[in-house]
Write an enzyme that holds these catalytic residues in place. Structure first.
Site, mmCIF file in Angstrom:
data_model
loop_
_atom_site.group_PDB
_atom_site.id
_atom_site.type_symbol
_atom_site.label_atom_id
_atom_site.label_comp_id
_atom_site.label_asym_id
_atom_site.label_seq_id
_atom_site.Cartn_x
_atom_site.Cartn_y
_atom_site.Cartn_z
ATOM 1 N N ARG A 173 47.263 36.281 36.609
ATOM 2 C CA ARG A 173 46.691 36.934 37.619
ATOM 3 C C ARG A 173 47.509 38.267 37.774
ATOM 4 N NH1 ARG A 173 43.460 33.213 37.109
ATOM 5 N NH2 ARG A 173 43.661 34.588 34.741
ATOM 6 N N SER A 250 39.307 34.059 44.873
ATOM 7 C CA SER A 250 40.482 33.266 45.238
ATOM 8 C C SER A 250 41.264 34.149 46.080
ATOM 9 C CB SER A 250 41.230 32.587 44.188
ATOM 10 O OG SER A 250 40.451 31.784 43.327
ATOM 11 N N GLU A 343 46.363 36.832 46.113
ATOM 12 C CA GLU A 343 45.748 37.335 44.697
ATOM 13 C C GLU A 343 45.462 38.809 44.878
ATOM 14 O OE1 GLU A 343 43.592 34.620 42.238
ATOM 15 O OE2 GLU A 343 42.273 36.411 41.739
HETATM 16 C C1 LIG Z 1 33.124 36.012 44.353
HETATM 17 C C2 LIG Z 1 34.271 36.532 43.464
HETATM 18 C C3 LIG Z 1 34.886 35.761 42.268
HETATM 19 C C4 LIG Z 1 35.873 36.284 41.565
HETATM 20 N N1 LIG Z 1 36.294 35.364 40.483
HETATM 21 C C5 LIG Z 1 37.300 35.623 39.762
HETATM 22 C C6 LIG Z 1 37.846 34.847 38.682
HETATM 23 O O1 LIG Z 1 37.094 33.849 38.383
HETATM 24 N N2 LIG Z 1 38.960 35.289 37.984
HETATM 25 C C7 LIG Z 1 39.523 36.365 38.424
HETATM 26 O O2 LIG Z 1 40.712 36.661 37.651
HETATM 27 N N3 LIG Z 1 39.411 37.381 39.384
HETATM 28 C C8 LIG Z 1 38.319 36.760 39.880
HETATM 29 N N4 LIG Z 1 37.600 37.660 41.153
HETATM 30 C C9 LIG Z 1 38.554 38.864 41.330
HETATM 31 C C10 LIG Z 1 37.948 40.182 40.979
HETATM 32 O O3 LIG Z 1 36.483 40.032 40.574
HETATM 33 C C11 LIG Z 1 38.761 40.691 39.665
HETATM 34 O O4 LIG Z 1 40.109 40.652 39.879
HETATM 35 C C12 LIG Z 1 38.162 41.966 39.018
HETATM 36 O O5 LIG Z 1 38.697 42.240 37.817
HETATM 37 C C13 LIG Z 1 38.306 42.929 39.924
HETATM 38 O O6 LIG Z 1 37.554 44.285 39.442
HETATM 39 P P1 LIG Z 1 37.200 45.417 40.483
HETATM 40 O O7 LIG Z 1 36.617 46.500 39.510
HETATM 41 O O8 LIG Z 1 36.227 45.023 41.545
HETATM 42 O O9 LIG Z 1 38.610 46.034 41.002
HETATM 43 P P2 LIG Z 1 38.881 46.373 42.420
HETATM 44 O O10 LIG Z 1 39.011 45.492 43.360
HETATM 45 O O11 LIG Z 1 38.194 47.727 42.612
HETATM 46 O O12 LIG Z 1 40.381 46.969 42.279
HETATM 47 C C14 LIG Z 1 41.444 45.911 42.152
HETATM 48 C C15 LIG Z 1 42.708 46.743 41.740
HETATM 49 O O13 LIG Z 1 42.877 47.271 40.407
HETATM 50 C C16 LIG Z 1 43.077 48.845 40.707
HETATM 51 N N5 LIG Z 1 42.103 49.262 39.627
HETATM 52 C C17 LIG Z 1 40.787 49.193 39.715
HETATM 53 N N6 LIG Z 1 40.293 49.987 38.554
HETATM 54 C C18 LIG Z 1 41.346 50.447 38.095
HETATM 55 C C19 LIG Z 1 41.419 51.234 36.853
HETATM 56 N N7 LIG Z 1 40.197 51.678 35.924
HETATM 57 N N8 LIG Z 1 42.871 51.689 36.481
HETATM 58 C C20 LIG Z 1 43.949 51.385 37.259
HETATM 59 N N9 LIG Z 1 43.596 50.469 38.301
HETATM 60 C C21 LIG Z 1 42.559 50.157 38.771
HETATM 61 C C22 LIG Z 1 42.755 49.076 42.175
HETATM 62 O O14 LIG Z 1 43.380 50.198 42.617
HETATM 63 C C23 LIG Z 1 43.001 47.689 42.486
HETATM 64 O O15 LIG Z 1 44.451 47.743 43.009
HETATM 65 C C24 LIG Z 1 36.702 37.348 42.020
HETATM 66 C C25 LIG Z 1 36.125 38.276 43.100
HETATM 67 C C26 LIG Z 1 35.042 37.646 43.641
HETATM 68 C C27 LIG Z 1 34.501 38.509 44.843
#
Ligand SMILES: Cc1cc2nc3c(=O)[nH]c(=O)nc-3n(C[C@H](O)[C@H](O)[C@H](O)COP(=O)(O)OP(=O)(O)OC[C@H]3O[C@@H](n4cnc5c(N)ncnc54)[C@H](O)[C@@H]3O)c2cc1C
Length: 351
Positions: A173, A250, A343
């Protein structure tokens, strides 16, 4: 005393809460919706030239944003697109733009008869963020399939194309990209085996559900449905009508402890170097927290389906969510002497 009025009031479109799965966070000073890779780079260059703090945002599913919002530019990474190239050896190179919805990408590969990503079904967010925390679920993580990424490097102002996965420090993670925002992921490439079979099923709960031995394989489409079903039961698939899914997934990582420090009855999984990974959910439940445990004011609570998800029941605030996070962290610390780490990326706030 008259209340000072700011020069520029945030318009409703600059509110960040609707751009996050927790529906929490105050306004941005400036919000740029960037629908091409060039637009992302330009917006980042503009913010850097103006000396404005920059926040990159994808699907907002792994951030907890302060109630005060963001005192600078937020670049919403929204460029999409995907190219599938079959290689001479039969494997498939999948190139995806950073703003593409991750689960749509997984669904499309499965529909194309390509296995490999199916265990990562149902994870919210956009593709560019998947290497950031080395997204993983059900025994598969992005590091297993990632070839390289194209980055914009804010420190040098230069593009870095085809940066190999090995240079990203991908671990449980986390990666060198997490919480830094000095490199912008523009494009991500994965190598898929090129068959319709799932990855070997390593996660015991999924193997049981599929009726296969651990390490067995099934059609990718079958594994995807099973994963989605398991995730829905835990509130881990977004559903606007279900507050148990108004979360950041999580909230705490599973701590890796020396074997001797793990509570004697705790489930544990080998984590290398004599360490074991202990499920944070087990530590939280055994510290006395129940599903649905409310935070201050009752507008935030542990999910009614899974103690590891902190949720907004509607009308909550980031301050309330963080207070609940502290209560859980401190409860686990005093019961087990184990420090839980969040996380999600905490933006302008801390636990
Ligand atoms: C219901 C639910 C279930 C989930 N289940 C899982 C799971 O099973 N496994 C898991 O690993 N995660 C899980 N997550 C967490 C999350 O979905 C993942 O980490 C996902 O990849 C985040 O993507 P995002 O586009 O929403 O990132 P954001 O929340 O928009 O950003 C997260 C971080 O990444 C940075 N970021 C975003 N885009 C970029 C980019 N293009 N370049 C550089 N930095 C960037 C942001 O600045 C921030 O620091 C879950 C979340 C939810 C709400």
């Amino acid at each position: 005393m008259p209340v000072p009025v700011p020069d520029v009031l945030p318009s409703p479109t600059q509110q960040l809460a609707p751009l996050t799965t927790l529906r929490l966070g105050g306004p941005a000073q400036r919000l740029v919706e960037a629908t091409s890779a060039d637009a992302v780079v330009q917006a980042v260059r503009d913010a850097d030239a103006a000396g404005e703090p920059l926040l990159l945002l994808g699907g907002g599913s792994n951030v907890v944003i302060s109630d005060d919002g963001w005192p600078g530019t937020v670049v919403h990474v929204a460029h999409t697109g995907r190219v599938v190239e079959r290689q001479p050896d039969g494997t498939v190179l999948l190139t995806v733009e950073a703003g593409a919805d991750w689960d749509e990408v997984v669904a499309a590969t499965v529909a194309d008869g390509l296995g490999g990503l199916e265990c990562l079904s149902g994870i919210p967010g956009r593709t560019g963020a998947t290497p950031v925390q080395n997204v993983g679920a059900y025994g598969v993580e992005v590091a297993d399939l990632l070839v390289d990424v194209d980055l914009y490097d804010r420190r040098t102002g230069a593009m870095r194309l085809h940066v190999p996965a090995a240079e990203l420090g991908l671990a449980y993670r986390t990666s060198v990209l997490k919480g830094r925002d000095d490199a912008v992921v523009l494009r991500v490439r994965f190598a898929l085996p090129g068959t319709g079979a799932s990855a070997p099923v390593r996660y015991p709960e999924l193997a049981r559900t599929l009726g296969v031995e651990t390490g067995g394989q099934v059609p990718a489409a079958v594994a995807r449905e099973a994963v989605l079903d398991l995730r829905r039961r835990k509130g881990m698939v977004l559903d606007a009508g279900d507050h148990d899914t108004w979360s950041a997934g999580s909230f705490f990582t599973n701590p890796v402890l020396p074997e001797t420090d793990a509570p004697p009855d705790a489930p544990r999984f080998p984590a290398g170097l004599g360490g074991v990974k202990v499920p944070a959910a087990w530590l939280i439940e055994q510290a006395g927290f129940r599903r649905g445990h409310p935070g201050p004011g009752g507008r935030v609570a542990l999910s009614a389906k899974h103690v590891l998800a902190l949720t907004n029941r509607g009308g909550g605030t980031t301050a309330e969510l963080l207070a609940l996070a502290r209560e859980v962290r401190d409860g686990v610390s005093s019961r087990w002497g184990v420090a839980l780490s969040p996380e999600p990326v905490l933006v302008g706030c801390a636990v």
